[in-house]
Scaffold this motif. Structure first.
Motif, mmCIF file in Angstrom:
data_model
loop_
_atom_site.group_PDB
_atom_site.id
_atom_site.type_symbol
_atom_site.label_atom_id
_atom_site.label_comp_id
_atom_site.label_asym_id
_atom_site.label_seq_id
_atom_site.Cartn_x
_atom_site.Cartn_y
_atom_site.Cartn_z
ATOM 1 N N LEU A 139 29.721 41.456 34.364
ATOM 2 C CA LEU A 139 30.214 39.972 35.095
ATOM 3 C C LEU A 139 31.783 39.975 34.645
ATOM 4 O O LEU A 139 32.398 39.734 35.768
ATOM 5 C CB LEU A 139 29.646 38.613 34.647
ATOM 6 N N ILE A 140 31.996 40.264 33.666
ATOM 7 C CA ILE A 140 33.521 40.297 33.200
ATOM 8 C C ILE A 140 34.455 41.274 34.061
ATOM 9 O O ILE A 140 35.271 41.081 34.721
ATOM 10 C CB ILE A 140 33.923 40.517 31.724
ATOM 11 N N TRP A 141 33.702 42.419 34.306
ATOM 12 C CA TRP A 141 34.326 43.569 34.919
ATOM 13 C C TRP A 141 34.504 43.044 36.460
ATOM 14 O O TRP A 141 35.327 43.318 37.055
ATOM 15 C CB TRP A 141 33.520 44.884 34.979
ATOM 16 N N ALA A 142 33.457 42.666 36.888
ATOM 17 C CA ALA A 142 33.375 42.117 38.570
ATOM 18 C C ALA A 142 34.495 41.123 38.688
ATOM 19 O O ALA A 142 35.064 41.083 39.502
ATOM 20 C CB ALA A 142 31.987 41.831 38.833
ATOM 21 N N VAL A 143 34.602 40.041 37.825
ATOM 22 C CA VAL A 143 35.684 38.978 37.921
ATOM 23 C C VAL A 143 36.902 39.841 37.740
ATOM 24 O O VAL A 143 37.876 39.311 38.466
ATOM 25 C CB VAL A 143 35.454 37.865 37.010
ATOM 26 N N SER A 144 37.091 40.430 36.772
ATOM 27 C CA SER A 144 38.534 41.126 36.756
ATOM 28 C C SER A 144 38.700 42.095 38.185
ATOM 29 O O SER A 144 40.048 41.826 38.402
ATOM 30 C CB SER A 144 38.584 42.120 35.752
ATOM 31 N N ARG A 145 37.878 42.553 38.853
ATOM 32 C CA ARG A 145 38.100 43.069 40.011
ATOM 33 C C ARG A 145 38.438 42.157 40.944
ATOM 34 O O ARG A 145 39.355 42.478 42.211
ATOM 35 C CB ARG A 145 37.025 44.015 40.562
ATOM 36 N N PHE A 146 38.163 40.677 41.233
ATOM 37 C CA PHE A 146 38.342 39.941 41.954
ATOM 38 C C PHE A 146 39.755 39.418 41.871
ATOM 39 O O PHE A 146 40.200 38.906 42.929
ATOM 40 C CB PHE A 146 37.429 38.534 42.012
ATOM 41 N N VAL A 147 40.348 39.497 40.757
ATOM 42 C CA VAL A 147 41.697 39.226 40.373
ATOM 43 C C VAL A 147 42.652 40.202 40.624
ATOM 44 O O VAL A 147 43.493 40.063 41.261
ATOM 45 C CB VAL A 147 41.805 38.752 38.967
ATOM 46 N N ILE A 148 42.141 41.525 40.034
ATOM 47 C CA ILE A 148 43.071 42.697 40.144
ATOM 48 C C ILE A 148 43.407 43.094 41.568
ATOM 49 O O ILE A 148 44.250 43.714 42.125
ATOM 50 C CB ILE A 148 42.575 43.786 39.307
ATOM 51 N N PHE A 149 42.164 43.268 42.444
ATOM 52 C CA PHE A 149 42.264 43.762 43.991
ATOM 53 C C PHE A 149 43.221 43.087 44.650
ATOM 54 O O PHE A 149 44.031 43.623 45.441
ATOM 55 C CB PHE A 149 40.853 43.636 44.617
ATOM 56 N N PRO A 150 43.422 41.746 44.852
ATOM 57 C CA PRO A 150 44.341 40.970 45.702
ATOM 58 C C PRO A 150 45.791 41.443 45.008
ATOM 59 O O PRO A 150 46.749 41.560 45.785
ATOM 60 C CB PRO A 150 43.992 39.406 45.578
ATOM 61 N N VAL A 151 45.720 41.149 43.852
ATOM 62 C CA VAL A 151 47.200 41.588 43.169
ATOM 63 C C VAL A 151 47.714 42.859 43.438
ATOM 64 O O VAL A 151 48.915 43.048 44.034
ATOM 65 C CB VAL A 151 47.050 41.388 41.634
ATOM 66 N N LEU A 152 46.894 43.931 43.447
ATOM 67 C CA LEU A 152 47.396 45.185 43.616
ATOM 68 C C LEU A 152 47.548 45.317 45.347
ATOM 69 O O LEU A 152 48.412 46.132 45.600
ATOM 70 C CB LEU A 152 45.913 46.295 43.323
ATOM 71 N N SER A 153 46.852 44.725 46.098
ATOM 72 C CA SER A 153 47.101 44.930 47.450
ATOM 73 C C SER A 153 48.292 44.372 47.977
ATOM 74 O O SER A 153 49.247 44.666 48.722
ATOM 75 C CB SER A 153 45.988 43.961 48.345
ATOM 76 N N GLY A 154 48.707 43.190 47.006
ATOM 77 C CA GLY A 154 49.985 42.712 47.395
ATOM 78 C C GLY A 154 51.194 43.337 46.921
ATOM 79 O O GLY A 154 52.143 43.303 47.806
ATOM 80 N N ILE A 155 51.035 44.100 45.818
ATOM 81 C CA ILE A 155 52.147 44.758 45.134
ATOM 82 C C ILE A 155 52.387 45.978 46.253
ATOM 83 O O ILE A 155 53.386 46.427 46.638
ATOM 84 C CB ILE A 155 51.693 45.326 43.912
ATOM 85 N N SER A 156 50.984 46.514 46.787
ATOM 86 C CA SER A 156 51.304 47.556 47.685
ATOM 87 C C SER A 156 52.015 47.051 48.960
ATOM 88 O O SER A 156 52.950 47.771 49.711
ATOM 89 C CB SER A 156 49.800 48.193 48.134
ATOM 90 N N LEU A 157 51.617 45.875 49.456
ATOM 91 C CA LEU A 157 52.295 45.254 50.604
ATOM 92 C C LEU A 157 53.792 45.247 50.468
ATOM 93 O O LEU A 157 54.559 45.473 51.313
ATOM 94 C CB LEU A 157 51.591 44.120 50.982
ATOM 95 N N LEU A 158 53.963 44.692 49.259
ATOM 96 C CA LEU A 158 55.428 44.678 48.890
ATOM 97 C C LEU A 158 56.210 45.985 48.818
ATOM 98 O O LEU A 158 57.362 46.030 49.137
ATOM 99 C CB LEU A 158 55.747 43.993 47.559
ATOM 100 N N ALA A 159 55.776 46.998 48.407
ATOM 101 C CA ALA A 159 56.251 48.336 48.419
ATOM 102 C C ALA A 159 56.404 48.733 49.831
ATOM 103 O O ALA A 159 57.239 49.585 50.038
ATOM 104 C CB ALA A 159 55.259 49.167 47.561
ATOM 105 N N SER A 160 55.636 48.325 50.721
ATOM 106 C CA SER A 160 56.030 49.026 52.305
ATOM 107 C C SER A 160 57.048 47.985 52.874
ATOM 108 O O SER A 160 57.354 48.411 53.792
ATOM 109 C CB SER A 160 54.594 48.833 52.973
ATOM 110 N N LEU A 161 57.431 46.900 52.336
ATOM 111 C CA LEU A 161 58.208 46.031 53.162
ATOM 112 C C LEU A 161 59.783 46.792 53.116
ATOM 113 O O LEU A 161 60.204 46.739 54.399
ATOM 114 C CB LEU A 161 58.473 44.810 52.457
ATOM 115 N N PRO A 162 60.330 47.507 52.336
ATOM 116 C CA PRO A 162 61.389 48.199 52.739
ATOM 117 C C PRO A 162 61.271 49.427 53.740
ATOM 118 O O PRO A 162 62.356 49.354 54.476
ATOM 119 C CB PRO A 162 61.942 48.819 51.341
ATOM 120 N N ILE A 163 60.312 50.150 53.815
ATOM 121 C CA ILE A 163 59.894 50.757 54.703
ATOM 122 C C ILE A 163 59.899 50.179 56.215
ATOM 123 O O ILE A 163 60.830 50.694 57.242
ATOM 124 C CB ILE A 163 58.842 51.911 54.758
#
Length: 87
Positions: free
Chosen positions: A4-28
């Motif tokens: 359960l802790i692993w699954a909840v951590s994925r609900f937190v980490i996945f959007p953060v990692l997606s946002g970081i990837s999106l921010l990395a693509s903005l300069p391009i």
């Protein structure tokens, strides 16, 4: 409980990692808007494709990492799994 802790951590980490990837693509994306690049359609299309690939790298790396560390249901390896990655 650990699952359960692993699954909840994925609900937190996945959007953060997606946002970081999106921010990395903005300069391009901003680079493709410059007049020199915007006047050349093939170059602009290439940069936009690169931006799309950069924006999905973060979530894809997380998924591959989770499959590598946690395995898949039934503790079996998919047939395409490289031997140098942990199973």
């Amino acid at each position: 409980m650990a699952g359960l802790i692993w699954a909840v951590s994925r609900f937190v980490i996945f959007p953060v990692l997606s946002g970081i990837s999106l921010l990395a693509s903005l300069p391009i994306i901003l680079l493709s808007r410059l007049p020199w690049f915007a006047n050349r359609d093939w170059l602009k299309a290439t940069l936009m494709l690169l931006a799309a690939l950069v924006s999905i790298v973060g979530p894809m790396v997380m998924i591959v990492h989770d499959v590598a560390t946690e395995g898949i249901t039934g503790d079996c390896e998919p047939p395409w799994w490289p031997s140098w990655l942990p199973s």
